[in-house]
Design a protein around this motif. Sequence first.
Motif, PDB file in Angstrom:
ATOM      1  N   TRP A 324       0.830  -1.201   0.000  1.00 41.21           N
ATOM      2  CA  TRP A 324       0.000   0.000   0.000  1.00 41.21           C
ATOM      3  C   TRP A 324       0.865   1.253   0.000  1.00 41.21           C
ATOM      4  CZ3 TRP A 324      -0.646   4.397   2.906  1.00 41.21           C
ATOM      5  CH2 TRP A 324      -1.791   5.149   2.634  1.00 41.21           C
ATOM      6  N   LYS A 325       0.420   2.240  -0.742  1.00 44.13           N
ATOM      7  CA  LYS A 325       1.000   3.578  -0.724  1.00 44.13           C
ATOM      8  C   LYS A 325      -0.091   4.535  -1.184  1.00 44.13           C
ATOM      9  CE  LYS A 325       3.058   2.602  -5.237  1.00 44.13           C
ATOM     10  NZ  LYS A 325       4.317   2.545  -6.018  1.00 44.13           N
ATOM     11  N   LEU A 326       0.122   5.800  -1.012  1.00 45.94           N
ATOM     12  CA  LEU A 326      -0.917   6.768  -1.352  1.00 45.94           C
ATOM     13  C   LEU A 326      -1.273   6.710  -2.837  1.00 45.94           C
ATOM     14  CD1 LEU A 326       0.148   9.788   0.890  1.00 45.94           C
ATOM     15  CD2 LEU A 326      -1.981   8.485   1.041  1.00 45.94           C
ATOM     16  N   GLY A 327      -0.314   6.345  -3.663  1.00 44.95           N
ATOM     17  CA  GLY A 327      -0.588   6.242  -5.095  1.00 44.95           C
ATOM     18  C   GLY A 327      -1.618   5.182  -5.441  1.00 44.95           C
ATOM     19  N   THR A 328      -1.818   4.182  -4.550  1.00 46.35           N
ATOM     20  CA  THR A 328      -2.818   3.154  -4.832  1.00 46.35           C
ATOM     21  C   THR A 328      -4.242   3.686  -4.692  1.00 46.35           C
ATOM     22  OG1 THR A 328      -2.812   2.378  -2.526  1.00 46.35           O
ATOM     23  CG2 THR A 328      -1.253   1.340  -4.044  1.00 46.35           C
ATOM     24  N   LEU A 347      -8.952  11.081  -8.247  1.00 45.31           N
ATOM     25  CA  LEU A 347      -7.797  11.234  -7.371  1.00 45.31           C
ATOM     26  C   LEU A 347      -6.518  10.935  -8.145  1.00 45.31           C
ATOM     27  CD1 LEU A 347     -10.047  11.238  -5.263  1.00 45.31           C
ATOM     28  CD2 LEU A 347      -8.627   9.755  -3.822  1.00 45.31           C
ATOM     29  N   THR A 348      -5.519  11.800  -7.974  1.00 46.95           N
ATOM     30  CA  THR A 348      -4.224  11.604  -8.617  1.00 46.95           C
ATOM     31  C   THR A 348      -3.114  11.847  -7.599  1.00 46.95           C
ATOM     32  OG1 THR A 348      -4.228  13.913  -9.398  1.00 46.95           O
ATOM     33  CG2 THR A 348      -4.997  12.223 -10.928  1.00 46.95           C
ATOM     34  N   TRP A 349      -2.061  11.052  -7.699  1.00 48.06           N
ATOM     35  CA  TRP A 349      -0.913  11.173  -6.815  1.00 48.06           C
ATOM     36  C   TRP A 349       0.182  11.970  -7.528  1.00 48.06           C
ATOM     37  CZ3 TRP A 349       1.088  11.376  -2.312  1.00 48.06           C
ATOM     38  CH2 TRP A 349       2.451  11.145  -2.087  1.00 48.06           C
ATOM     39  N   HIS A 350       0.656  13.029  -6.870  1.00 47.04           N
ATOM     40  CA  HIS A 350       1.711  13.890  -7.427  1.00 47.04           C
ATOM     41  C   HIS A 350       2.986  13.671  -6.610  1.00 47.04           C
ATOM     42  CE1 HIS A 350      -1.046  16.283 -10.045  1.00 47.04           C
ATOM     43  NE2 HIS A 350      -1.921  15.814  -9.173  1.00 47.04           N
ATOM     44  N   GLN A 351       3.906  12.906  -7.203  1.00 45.14           N
ATOM     45  CA  GLN A 351       5.085  12.455  -6.484  1.00 45.14           C
ATOM     46  C   GLN A 351       5.975  13.606  -6.029  1.00 45.14           C
ATOM     47  OE1 GLN A 351       5.892   9.265  -5.536  1.00 45.14           O
ATOM     48  NE2 GLN A 351       7.597  10.231  -4.431  1.00 45.14           N
ATOM     49  N   GLU A 352       6.239  14.571  -6.905  1.00 44.97           N
ATOM     50  CA  GLU A 352       7.172  15.641  -6.558  1.00 44.97           C
ATOM     51  C   GLU A 352       6.697  16.449  -5.358  1.00 44.97           C
ATOM     52  OE1 GLU A 352       8.099  18.060  -9.881  1.00 44.97           O
ATOM     53  OE2 GLU A 352       8.990  16.435 -11.061  1.00 44.97           O
ATOM     54  N   GLU A 353       5.405  16.749  -5.322  1.00 40.99           N
ATOM     55  CA  GLU A 353       4.865  17.530  -4.205  1.00 40.99           C
ATOM     56  C   GLU A 353       4.420  16.641  -3.050  1.00 40.99           C
ATOM     57  OE1 GLU A 353       3.757  17.637  -7.265  1.00 40.99           O
ATOM     58  OE2 GLU A 353       4.229  19.623  -8.069  1.00 40.99           O
ATOM     59  N   GLU A 354       4.445  15.328  -3.241  1.00 40.91           N
ATOM     60  CA  GLU A 354       3.969  14.358  -2.251  1.00 40.91           C
ATOM     61  C   GLU A 354       2.554  14.713  -1.789  1.00 40.91           C
ATOM     62  OE1 GLU A 354       7.031  14.244   0.809  1.00 40.91           O
ATOM     63  OE2 GLU A 354       7.794  12.411  -0.115  1.00 40.91           O
ATOM     64  N   GLU A 355       1.670  14.836  -2.784  1.00 40.51           N
ATOM     65  CA  GLU A 355       0.289  15.206  -2.509  1.00 40.51           C
ATOM     66  C   GLU A 355      -0.662  14.297  -3.272  1.00 40.51           C
ATOM     67  OE1 GLU A 355       0.735  20.030  -1.739  1.00 40.51           O
ATOM     68  OE2 GLU A 355      -0.102  19.274  -3.625  1.00 40.51           O
ATOM     69  N   LEU A 356      -1.771  13.961  -2.648  1.00 38.99           N
ATOM     70  CA  LEU A 356      -2.882  13.282  -3.304  1.00 38.99           C
ATOM     71  C   LEU A 356      -3.967  14.321  -3.526  1.00 38.99           C
ATOM     72  CD1 LEU A 356      -3.956  10.414  -4.179  1.00 38.99           C
ATOM     73  CD2 LEU A 356      -5.200  10.425  -1.998  1.00 38.99           C
ATOM     74  N   ARG A 357      -4.348  14.561  -4.785  1.00 35.68           N
ATOM     75  CA  ARG A 357      -5.284  15.627  -5.116  1.00 35.68           C
ATOM     76  C   ARG A 357      -6.583  15.047  -5.661  1.00 35.68           C
ATOM     77  NH1 ARG A 357      -0.893  19.380  -8.372  1.00 35.68           N
ATOM     78  NH2 ARG A 357       0.586  19.618  -6.615  1.00 35.68           N
TER      79      ARG A 357
END
Length: 457
Positions: A324-328, A347-357
């Motif tokens: 599990w990780k936020l990207g899932t 929902l999309t995971w933005h790795q550089e900003e470490e944000e789930l939007r």
Amino acid sequence: MSLPAVVAESSTVAQMPEAVRNVCDLPYDVLFELFRHLSAVDVTSLLNTCRGAHKHTQDPSIWQRYCSQYGLRSVVNFGGLSFYTVYTQLLHPYGPLLGLWASDYPYRGNIIEFRLIPGDDKEQGGLSTSTRHPVLPNYVRALKIGFDAPFVPSPRTTIASQAPSPRSPNDVPPKARVSCSVLPPVDHAHWHSTYVEVVPPSSYGYFMQGYRKPFPHPGFPPLDALWYDSPRGLPHLKPSIPVLVDQRELVRIYPAVRLPIIFASTTPHMKPAAISIHCSGGDDRCTQMYQPALPFDDLSTAPPRYYPLRWDIRAGVDPSDADWKLGTLEGLWLGVFGPYGTEVLHLTWHQEEEELRAIKLTGDANVPRGTLSWTLHASSNASPPIPTSAEWTSELPGGCLVYTGTGTISERGFPYGITVPLSIAILNADDIHIFWDQMNDTRIYTRYKGREGGAGC
């Protein structure tokens, strides 16, 4: 037209017998194998190059293969029509519609889904579209694209006699019809004609005219919309002629007592091509299905535009799992939002900003579709949970993950957005709870798994 590489590898023109110097001179079983490497358009062109090949134009085995690419393996319930007719008149022009589409309708937006129905003994097969309206999720038949004929029985006409008779190969294939109905299709008495239009790229957008000044509605789709499914393409229909819409002058002379009001004009943002649905039935229920009620007057006359929405449906991973990780959590999520019915988020995971939007694909009068609903900050993991509301804490199961984040709120009409703190609980693989402290409100979201818990279109 060049031959596929498989021919070049197996033989050369110099090695071919004199009688097989033309591609159409190849044995038909060899041609049939070549067809699997060609598009349907190329196959049609090849079969029309000579009289010998043309006789195979309506070979069922060719078109059954192309129909199977859309999941259609039988045309038993298509009124006696052939695979050739069903593919060339229905699946080729309208097949790209299959899937989800997101609407730019002001504030509320809308989601429709086109799926293939194989038909049964009560109804011919075709393409059908449904809208989620208004609960989580309730599918309502909205359109059908098929070969159903208008049902106008006379006193002596029986339903059985209305069925089309098998057609000979030389008959002109019937055209697929687009029909609209607000009721289950028990018969054709409640159906009326409509059509799907391909709308070319345009700078068309919405604005809200307030008492002092106008302000732009969020562009839809945004320039960086990760939910936009550009590879799917649009139906193979002739695009309409672009129409420039600018209602700024009309709004300037509009009575102040009628403000605020929505109007259409040009924007700096060029939107991609889309589809729109034109209903000719004149039934208010159809209007409500495609255009949910708004609390503001709307001057814009064009129907909503629908953009292809990625079929972003993924298997959930439990937070306790090592993978599990936020990207899932990426993909489509649905929530019940009071009087506005189902709220759809991407929902999309933005790795550089470490944000789930979470982007709103459907919205409301305060925060419209196309806006950022909330953001989860990965660095704020606070498990075990430490939320701001003791009551909210008591509703959470043990072992869930809780993060802090920010959400967007606004006054009615969305003149500007305000960022507020919130708490986000990841309960399991498929459930998220959001606690909005300033509104003392909890929103519950469930992962969208497709129709009937995971079935495709």
